[in-house]
Design a protein around this motif. Structure first.
Motif, PDB file in Angstrom:
ATOM      1  N   LYS A  41     -33.276 -46.906  -7.106  1.00  0.00           N
ATOM      2  CA  LYS A  41     -32.560 -47.002  -5.831  1.00  0.00           C
ATOM      3  C   LYS A  41     -33.050 -45.966  -4.824  1.00  0.00           C
ATOM      4  O   LYS A  41     -32.728 -46.045  -3.635  1.00  0.00           O
ATOM      5  N   PHE A  42     -33.815 -44.992  -5.271  1.00  0.00           N
ATOM      6  CA  PHE A  42     -34.312 -43.943  -4.383  1.00  0.00           C
ATOM      7  C   PHE A  42     -35.716 -44.288  -3.907  1.00  0.00           C
ATOM      8  O   PHE A  42     -36.549 -44.761  -4.671  1.00  0.00           O
ATOM      9  N   ARG A  43     -35.989 -44.018  -2.632  1.00  0.00           N
ATOM     10  CA  ARG A  43     -37.301 -44.234  -2.052  1.00  0.00           C
ATOM     11  C   ARG A  43     -37.722 -42.970  -1.305  1.00  0.00           C
ATOM     12  O   ARG A  43     -36.904 -42.356  -0.614  1.00  0.00           O
ATOM     13  N   LEU A  44     -38.974 -42.609  -1.444  1.00  0.00           N
ATOM     14  CA  LEU A  44     -39.509 -41.458  -0.713  1.00  0.00           C
ATOM     15  C   LEU A  44     -40.061 -41.913   0.625  1.00  0.00           C
ATOM     16  O   LEU A  44     -40.656 -42.995   0.725  1.00  0.00           O
ATOM     17  N   LYS A  45     -39.876 -41.075   1.641  1.00  0.00           N
ATOM     18  CA  LYS A  45     -40.446 -41.389   2.941  1.00  0.00           C
ATOM     19  C   LYS A  45     -41.947 -41.157   2.896  1.00  0.00           C
ATOM     20  O   LYS A  45     -42.418 -40.225   2.271  1.00  0.00           O
ATOM     21  N   LYS A  46     -42.685 -42.024   3.578  1.00  0.00           N
ATOM     22  CA  LYS A  46     -44.142 -41.896   3.592  1.00  0.00           C
ATOM     23  C   LYS A  46     -44.612 -41.116   4.773  1.00  0.00           C
ATOM     24  O   LYS A  46     -44.048 -41.004   5.794  1.00  0.00           O
TER      25      LYS A  46
END
Length: 46
Positions: A41-46
């Motif tokens: 559910k977690f996404r890192l910003k690019k």
């Protein structure tokens, strides 16, 4: 007769250890699946 009792006791202890190992493995597998679901559910910003 004592030898037979020792053998039976050894087999019972082995079976108990195997059952405990199986239960722990199943619990860890469930926890790993839950952690994987939460982490997805977690996404890192690019």
């Amino acid at each position: 007769m004592k030898f037979l009792n020792r053998q039976i006791s050894s087999v019972v202890q082995s079976n108990v250890a195997a059952a405990e190992t199986s239960a722990v493995s199943e619990e860890l597998s469930g926890q790993a699946a839950m952690l994987n679901d939460l982490a997805s559910k977690f996404r890192l910003k690019k």
